[in-house]
Design a protein around this motif. Structure first.
Motif, short mmCIF file in Angstrom:
data_model
loop_
_atom_site.label_atom_id
_atom_site.label_comp_id
_atom_site.label_asym_id
_atom_site.label_seq_id
_atom_site.Cartn_x
_atom_site.Cartn_y
_atom_site.Cartn_z
N LEU A 180 0.83 -1.21 0.00
CA LEU A 180 0.00 0.00 0.00
C LEU A 180 0.86 1.27 0.00
CD1 LEU A 180 -2.86 -0.97 2.46
CD2 LEU A 180 -3.01 -0.68 -0.01
N THR A 181 1.94 1.25 0.76
CA THR A 181 2.85 2.38 0.79
C THR A 181 3.51 2.60 -0.56
OG1 THR A 181 3.27 1.96 3.13
CG2 THR A 181 4.84 3.37 1.98
N SER A 182 3.92 1.53 -1.21
CA SER A 182 4.54 1.64 -2.53
C SER A 182 3.57 2.19 -3.57
CB SER A 182 5.06 0.28 -2.99
OG SER A 182 6.04 -0.20 -2.11
N VAL A 183 2.34 1.70 -3.54
CA VAL A 183 1.33 2.18 -4.49
C VAL A 183 1.03 3.66 -4.24
CG1 VAL A 183 -1.09 1.94 -5.17
CG2 VAL A 183 0.33 -0.08 -4.91
N SER A 184 0.93 4.06 -2.97
CA SER A 184 0.68 5.46 -2.64
C SER A 184 1.83 6.35 -3.09
CB SER A 184 0.46 5.61 -1.14
OG SER A 184 -0.67 4.91 -0.73
N ALA A 185 3.04 5.89 -2.90
CA ALA A 185 4.21 6.67 -3.30
C ALA A 185 4.29 6.81 -4.82
CB ALA A 185 5.48 6.03 -2.76
N PHE A 186 3.81 5.82 -5.54
CA PHE A 186 3.81 5.88 -7.00
C PHE A 186 2.76 6.85 -7.52
CE2 PHE A 186 2.18 4.26 -11.09
CZ PHE A 186 3.33 4.43 -11.85
N GLY A 187 1.71 7.09 -6.73
CA GLY A 187 0.62 7.95 -7.17
C GLY A 187 1.03 9.39 -7.40
N VAL A 188 1.97 9.90 -6.64
CA VAL A 188 2.38 11.29 -6.78
C VAL A 188 3.06 11.55 -8.12
CG1 VAL A 188 3.84 13.11 -5.81
CG2 VAL A 188 2.50 11.65 -4.30
N PRO A 189 4.10 10.80 -8.50
CA PRO A 189 4.70 11.07 -9.81
C PRO A 189 3.76 10.74 -10.97
CG PRO A 189 5.98 9.40 -8.63
CD PRO A 189 4.88 9.83 -7.74
N ALA A 190 2.91 9.73 -10.80
CA ALA A 190 1.97 9.40 -11.86
C ALA A 190 0.97 10.54 -12.05
CB ALA A 190 1.24 8.10 -11.54
N GLY A 191 0.49 11.11 -10.96
CA GLY A 191 -0.42 12.24 -11.04
C GLY A 191 0.24 13.46 -11.66
#
Length: 62
Positions: A11-22
């Motif tokens: 969950l932490t990894s997916v959340s951290a990926f959301g910022v650059p993807a956004g």
């Protein structure tokens, strides 16, 4: 106990990926559309999603 740590790590990894993807999606979009409009649309989309989640939670007894 180790499964809980793995899920939290995922969950932490997916959340951290959301910022650059956004940033990849919305940075070019703000060149075309006003950023204030994007915030308003995002906020308006949040309301029905939150209402749906509350209704679903109430039906399941949470």
């Amino acid at each position: 106990m180790s499964l809980q740590g793995r899920v939290l790590g995922l969950l932490t990894s997916v959340s951290a990926f959301g910022v650059p993807a956004g940033m990849l999606v919305f940075s070019p979009l703000t060149d075309v559309v006003d950023a204030r409009l994007l915030f308003v649309v995002g906020g308006l989309m949040t309301v029905p999603i939150g209402a749906y989640d509350e209704i679903r939670a109430a039906k399941s007894g949470r």
